[in-house]
Design a protein around this motif. Sequence first.
Motif, short mmCIF file in Angstrom:
data_model
loop_
_atom_site.label_atom_id
_atom_site.label_comp_id
_atom_site.label_asym_id
_atom_site.label_seq_id
_atom_site.Cartn_x
_atom_site.Cartn_y
_atom_site.Cartn_z
N LYS A 1 0.83 -1.17 0.03
CA LYS A 1 0.01 0.03 0.14
C LYS A 1 0.82 1.15 -0.09
O LYS A 1 0.51 2.09 -0.78
N ASP A 2 2.08 1.29 0.97
CA ASP A 2 2.76 2.43 0.80
C ASP A 2 3.65 2.71 -0.72
O ASP A 2 3.89 3.75 -1.04
N LEU A 3 4.00 1.51 -1.26
CA LEU A 3 4.65 1.57 -2.53
C LEU A 3 3.65 2.30 -3.44
O LEU A 3 3.98 2.93 -4.27
N ILE A 4 2.39 1.89 -3.31
CA ILE A 4 1.31 2.52 -4.47
C ILE A 4 1.15 3.96 -4.24
O ILE A 4 1.21 4.60 -5.09
N ASP A 5 0.95 4.34 -2.82
CA ASP A 5 0.80 5.59 -2.40
C ASP A 5 1.92 6.57 -2.71
O ASP A 5 1.80 7.51 -3.17
N ALA A 6 3.02 5.72 -2.86
CA ALA A 6 4.07 6.69 -3.42
C ALA A 6 4.64 6.81 -4.63
O ALA A 6 5.23 7.84 -5.00
N GLY A 7 3.94 5.96 -5.39
CA GLY A 7 3.91 6.06 -6.92
C GLY A 7 4.95 5.17 -7.36
O GLY A 7 5.24 5.23 -8.63
N TYR A 8 5.50 4.05 -6.58
CA TYR A 8 6.60 3.19 -7.07
C TYR A 8 5.79 1.97 -7.52
O TYR A 8 6.86 1.31 -8.38
N ILE A 9 4.56 1.80 -7.27
CA ILE A 9 3.89 0.57 -7.92
C ILE A 9 2.47 1.14 -8.39
O ILE A 9 1.82 1.71 -7.84
N GLU A 10 2.25 0.64 -9.68
CA GLU A 10 0.76 0.74 -10.00
C GLU A 10 0.14 -0.49 -10.17
O GLU A 10 0.94 -1.70 -10.22
N TYR A 11 -1.21 -0.57 -10.52
CA TYR A 11 -1.99 -1.75 -10.92
C TYR A 11 -2.80 -1.80 -11.84
O TYR A 11 -3.23 -0.27 -12.05
N GLU A 12 -3.20 -2.71 -12.52
CA GLU A 12 -4.20 -3.04 -13.76
C GLU A 12 -4.96 -4.11 -13.04
O GLU A 12 -4.35 -5.03 -12.74
N PRO A 13 -6.29 -4.08 -13.45
CA PRO A 13 -7.19 -5.17 -13.22
C PRO A 13 -6.88 -6.42 -13.99
O PRO A 13 -6.34 -6.32 -15.44
N LEU A 14 -6.90 -7.69 -13.67
CA LEU A 14 -6.64 -8.88 -14.30
C LEU A 14 -8.03 -9.09 -15.21
O LEU A 14 -8.95 -8.88 -14.44
N VAL A 15 -7.83 -9.44 -16.31
CA VAL A 15 -9.03 -9.57 -17.49
C VAL A 15 -9.41 -10.80 -16.81
O VAL A 15 -9.15 -11.84 -16.47
N TYR A 16 -10.92 -11.09 -16.70
CA TYR A 16 -11.73 -12.08 -16.48
C TYR A 16 -11.73 -13.30 -17.52
O TYR A 16 -12.16 -12.71 -18.82
N GLU A 17 -11.09 -14.37 -17.44
CA GLU A 17 -10.93 -15.31 -18.58
C GLU A 17 -11.99 -16.37 -18.68
O GLU A 17 -12.05 -17.19 -19.59
N ASP A 18 -13.00 -16.37 -17.60
CA ASP A 18 -13.96 -17.39 -17.65
C ASP A 18 -15.41 -16.96 -18.00
O ASP A 18 -15.63 -15.98 -18.83
N PHE A 19 -16.26 -17.56 -17.56
CA PHE A 19 -17.74 -17.50 -17.81
C PHE A 19 -18.70 -17.30 -16.75
O PHE A 19 -18.47 -17.46 -15.61
N LEU A 20 -19.86 -17.06 -16.95
CA LEU A 20 -20.88 -16.64 -16.23
C LEU A 20 -22.24 -17.62 -16.37
O LEU A 20 -22.58 -17.77 -17.58
N PRO A 21 -22.51 -18.32 -15.52
CA PRO A 21 -23.77 -19.52 -15.76
C PRO A 21 -24.83 -18.86 -16.23
O PRO A 21 -25.65 -19.36 -17.36
N VAL A 22 -25.47 -17.58 -15.78
CA VAL A 22 -26.63 -16.91 -15.96
C VAL A 22 -26.66 -16.52 -17.52
O VAL A 22 -27.51 -16.76 -18.30
#
Length: 468
Positions: A383-404
């Motif tokens: 968390k501190d590394l993110i707040d300091a701008g040393y690490i960023e993140y991107e969401p993982l793409v959903y590779e699967d399916f939805l029953p409904v």
Amino acid sequence: MQPKNENFVNPSEIRTQFSKHMSDMYREEVPLYGDLLSLVEDINQEVLEKSPNTKAHLERTGELKRLSMERHGAIRVGTPSELSTIRRLFAVMGMEPVGYYDLTPAGVPVHSTAFRAIHEEDLQISPFRVFTSLLRLELIDNGETQKFAANTLAKRQIFTPRVLELIEQCELNGGLSQVDSETFINEALETFRWHKTATVTSDEYIKLHDQHRLIADVVAFKGPHINHLTPRTLDIDQVQTQMPTRNITPKAVVEGPPRRNCPILLRQTSFKALQEKVAFSDQDSEAGSHTARFGEIEQRGAALTPKGRTLYDELLNASRSELKEFPNEENAQRYTEILEKHFSQFPDNHKEMHDQNLAYFRYFVTDKGYEALNNTTIPTNLKDLIDAGYIEYEPLVYEDFLPVSAAGIFQSNLGDNAQTDYKISSNQTEFQNFLGAEVLNELALYANTQKRSIIKCGEALNIAQLKA
């Protein structure tokens, strides 16, 4: 991952080539699929040109390279033996069964899994997936028809002798050579090819069809023809709107969550199933017809954590309960409005989704982080590394399916009158016994990918144990 023998072809490369060949085959069989690919390509290009942020996100995660080749297919097999062998066939291509999906609550007499690569590096090479359903013969309530269906399926062989030899050879040796992998691809394609000649008479087909259109599709033909291939779009609402301009008729509603600034999970739509000429076994010509194969499009968003999935399911169930009927052309607009109302409770920016632990993310060391290595004492907490701008993140793409969503796609192409209230529970244990393996938990796979990215960041920043 790399094969054991350097003379063997990487399973991901076999998967890449198989996916390409299947797409070419399906384009020949269903020309409208080619029109759909063209539409999706045009819309994706437009989105990338108008949205630099979207393009930057895809470049950062590596998804831009795989976008144009992204496909998922769907097949339906009829017997436990077919399911077990199809698992072994996909294993040659580095694809493993992920997730268990029971579609009977939505009136579709199958349970399913998705075969795909499971490591992020292999997914970046080829994200090809095949949603594979097994017909549940026990759901045929007419004893005579059930027995006929079982006997008909028992007589067929959906795999060529040569592909069975190559599957066994791969299992024994740990891989295939270049020549053998090319032969494997050509032989494996035969399992998924469309056959205009049915294996049943016209009267027998009608009896199967009267039970459920999907039952007729599985039982009445020589093999599990691929019933759709799905490209990935960056704006499914544009695809939905523009399909009619290409003489493609879309289904009434887009399945999954509503349109959002930060897409989550999976949204899907399709064009209506084609009516194709077939020759039944008591006919000399293609005097009959069958409706099953269709075109599908998907837009993939962030993979959600258990907490995120719980919230998603609650909001979707609330939306469906308020509608009180199956979404169709008459209530499509109302359903969209209901969805948007309920999903306003789901955070629509990545920071909130991250901070509330609603989605999985991949972490990256920034330029500032690398620069800090030489002249700064840096934190050891994520968390501190993110707040300091040393690490960023991107969401993982959903590779699967939805029953409904899967059931909604099926139903829209089977017809609303195909819905059946099956009084039977899901049976993952039985499915896995037929499969010959346990299905993998997709949430554990996303958690592992996220963990690996954190470890990689720690190594890059010389932090022995980066605390998440």
